[in-house]
Design a protein around this motif. Structure first.
Motif, PDB file in Angstrom:
ATOM      1  N   LYS A 268     -10.899 -11.383  21.896  1.00 44.79           N
ATOM      2  CA  LYS A 268     -11.771 -12.172  21.024  1.00 44.79           C
ATOM      3  C   LYS A 268     -11.419 -11.853  19.579  1.00 44.79           C
TER       4      LYS A 268
ATOM      5  N   ARG B 123      -8.668 -10.061  28.049  1.00 40.20           N
ATOM      6  CA  ARG B 123      -9.442 -11.040  27.287  1.00 40.20           C
ATOM      7  C   ARG B 123      -9.499 -10.567  25.851  1.00 40.20           C
TER       8      ARG B 123
ATOM      9  N   HIS C  89     -13.901 -16.236  16.228  1.00 42.78           N
ATOM     10  CA  HIS C  89     -14.411 -17.215  17.177  1.00 42.78           C
ATOM     11  C   HIS C  89     -13.405 -17.602  18.242  1.00 42.78           C
ATOM     12  N   THR C  90     -12.185 -17.046  18.171  1.00 42.76           N
ATOM     13  CA  THR C  90     -11.157 -17.405  19.143  1.00 42.76           C
ATOM     14  C   THR C  90     -11.290 -16.525  20.369  1.00 42.76           C
ATOM     15  N   ASP C  91     -11.281 -17.151  21.547  1.00 45.84           N
ATOM     16  CA  ASP C  91     -11.470 -16.420  22.797  1.00 45.84           C
ATOM     17  C   ASP C  91     -10.327 -16.798  23.742  1.00 45.84           C
TER      18      ASP C  91
END
Lengths: 164, 291
Positions: A52, A50, A55-57
Motif C-alpha cells: 500500500k 500486498r 492510496h495505491t493498493d
C-alpha cells in the motif's frame, strides 16, 4: 490516476509549489509517501505480497509450476508476468480500459526482471533442456492512487522473496 | 533517496484512546433503540413490531419526546444558513451545477450570484452568455446554502462569498465539521481557513488587503511565498491527522494541532505514529481548556 478537475488558481498554486520543491502535502519532489508491505497474504500461492503506497493498493501472487526451458536459454527457468487492472481500481478501468495499461506494465516488468542481478534464473533450472521451474507472477491492481510502477516492483520483489 | 517501509498494524480501537466519561449511545441499522412507544420518531429511525429500530449507523439523540439517530458517516445534508465550499461541475442555461458532497448536485442560480463589481441589476441575456467567463468547470466557490426539495440551492449574495483563488482543498466527512458562528477563520499562524459544512475545507494564504475578500472574481495568480506554502501544507496535514483520528474540526482544534506539530517536519506528520502523537497532545490540550 482518476481525473480531478481543478480550478486555474489551484493549478497555478500547485505548479509554483513544485517549482520550489514543496508539494501540497509538504513533501519534497523526491519524497515517497508511507509504504506498507505485507507478505504471505494469499494462502494458495507459493508466495504473495500486498503493498500500500498512499492510496495505491497492489496484490501480487506467485505460483511455481514445472515447465520446459526456453530453447535459447536451456539452463534457466523463466518468469511470466500478468497484470490485471481491476475495474474497481479507478473508473477509467471499466471494461477493456485497463488492458492497455496492464500490458504496458507487464512489458516493463519483463524488461526489469530480465537481467542476472534481480533473479538468478539458473537456480530455477532442474535438469537442462528438460525441466525447469516457471514462476507465474500475477499482479492485481486493487486501487490506483498514483506511482504504479514503484509500488508494483516493490510488491513483485516482496512476493518473490516470500516464495518458497 | 531513502524509503521507509512499514508492516501493517492493526488499528487500535477508538475507545481505548478516548477516555471520555460520557458514553454516546451508538447504534447500527437494525438495533432496537427503545421499546417505549411514548416517543416520536425522528430521522434515522422506523417503527417495527412495536419497537423503535434504527435505520442508520450513528448516535442516538433525544430531545424531550423526539428520538432521532444522527449518522456518523453520511453525505452532506443541507441546512438553511450553512456555509459550503463547492466545485462547479456543469455550466447550464441560467445556473451552475455545483458539487458539494451531497446526494444531489447543488444548483447556483445566476440570479443568486454576485456580479463583478458588486453592482445590483437585473441579469440580462448578455450575463447568461458570459456565465462561463465568471465561473468555469473546476472552479471553487464559497457560498451560503438554502435547502429546498432535496437539492441544495446556493447563493453568494454578499461579497464575502464567491470564487476562490489559490489554496488547498481538503475533503472530509461532513459530520466532523463543528457547527459554529462563523466558518471563516484567520489563523494566527499566517493562513486562513474556510470550514465548509459539507466537509470541504479550503486553506488559503491570508490576503494582505482586507478589502479584497475571498469573493473577488479575478483570481490572484501571483506566486505564493514559500513560508506561506509551508504553513498551508502543515495545516493540511494536521487536518488530515485530525480526521483519521475522528476528531471534530473547528478553529481551536486545528490551531492546537498545528502548534503540536511544529517540532516535526511537515512530511513526517503523514506517518501514522507521529499522527497519533500529535492528535493525542491536541486532545489533552482541548480537555485542559474545557476543564
Amino acid at each position: 490516476m482518476a481525473s480531478v478537475t481543478l480550478s486555474e488558481a489551484e493549478k497555478v498554486y500547485i505548479v509554483h509549489g513544485v517549482q520550489e520543491d514543496l508539494r501540497v502535502d509538504g513533501r519534497g519532489c523526491e519524497d515517497y509517501r508511507c509504504v506498507e508491505v505485507e507478505t504471505d497474504v494469499v494462502s494458495n500461492t507459493s508466495g504473495s505480497a500486498r503493498v500500500k503506497l498512499g492510496h495505491t493498493d497492489i496484490l501480487v501472487g506467485v505460483k511455481a509450476e514445472m515447465g520446459t526451458p526456453k530453447l535459447e536459454k536451456p539452463n534457466e527457468g523463466y518468469l511470466e508476468f500478468f497484470v490485471d487492472c481491476s475495474a474497481s481500481a479507478t473508473p477509467e478501468f471499466e471494461g477493456r480500459g485497463g488492458d492497455d495499461l496492464g500490458t504496458e506494465i507487464a512489458n516493463t516488468l519483463y524488461r526489469i526482471f530480465n537481467n542476472k542481478s534481480s533473479v538468478d534464473l539458473k537456480t530455477l533450472c532442474i535438469s537442462p533442456r528438460e525441466h525447469c521451474w516457471v514462476l507465474y507472477v500475477d499482479v492485481l491492481l486493487l486501487e490506483c492512487g498514483g506511482n504504479l510502477f514503484d509500488a508494483i516492483s516493490i510488491a513483485v520483489k516482496a512476493a518473490l522473496f516470500n516464495t518458497r | 533517496m531513502a524509503m521507509e517501509m512499514r508492516l501493517p498494524v492493526a488499528r487500535k480501537p477508538l475507545s481505548e484512546r478516548l477516555g471520555r466519561d460520557t458514553k454516546k449511545h451508538l447504534v447500527v441499522p437494525g438495533d432496537t433503540i427503545t421499546t417505549d412507544t411514548g416517543f416520536m420518531r425522528g430521522h434515522g429511525t422506523y417503527m417495527g413490531e412495536e419497537k423503535l429500530i434504527a435505520s442508520v449507523a450513528g448516535s442516538v439523540e433525544r430531545v424531550n419526546k423526539l428520538i432521532c439517530v444522527k449518522a456518523l458517516k453520511t453525505r452532506y445534508i443541507g441546512e438553511v444558513g450553512d456555509i459550503v465550499v463547492g466545485r462547479i461541475t456543469e455550466v447550464q442555461q441560467k445556473r451552475w451545477k455545483v458539487e458539494t458532497n451531497s446526494r444531489l448536485d447543488s444548483v447556483l442560480l445566476l440570479s443568486s450570484m454576485n456580479l463583478p463589481g458588486g453592482e445590483l441589476r437585473r441579469r440580462s441575456a448578455e450575463d447568461e452568455l458570459a456565465m462561463r467567463g465568471f465561473l468555469q468547470e473546476g472552479d471553487l466557490i464559497s457560498v451560503q446554502a438554502v435547502f429546498s426539495d432535496g437539492a441544495v440551492s446556493l447563493h453568494t449574495r454578499s461579497l464575502k462569498y464567491g470564487k476562490l483563488g489559490q489554496g488547498v482543498l481538503v475533503q472530509v466527512s461532513p459530520s466532523l465539521v463543528k457547527r459554529q458562528k462563523t466558518h471563516f477563520h484567520d489563523l494566527p499562524c499566517g493562513a486562513s481557513v474556510i470550514l465548509g459544512n459539507n466537509g470541504f475545507i479550503w486553506i488559503y494564504p491570508t490576503p494582505e488587503h482586507k478589502e479584497e475578500e475571498a469573493g473577488g472574481f479575478i483570481a490572484n495568480l501571483e506566486p505564493v511565498s514559500l513560508a506561506d506554502r509551508e504553513v498551508i501544507s502543515r495545516l493540511r496535514n494536521c487536518i488530515i491527522s485530525l480526521v483519521t483520528q475522528r476528531m471534530m474540526l473547528y478553529d481551536t482544534s486545528i490551531l492546537y494541532c498545528y502548534e503540536a506539530s511544529l517540532p516535526h517536519q511537515i512530511k513526517d506528520i503523514l506517518k501514522p505514529e507521529i499522527m497519533e502523537e500529535i492528535v493525542m497532545e491536541t486532545r489533552q490540550r482541548l480537555l485542559e481548556q474545557e476543564g
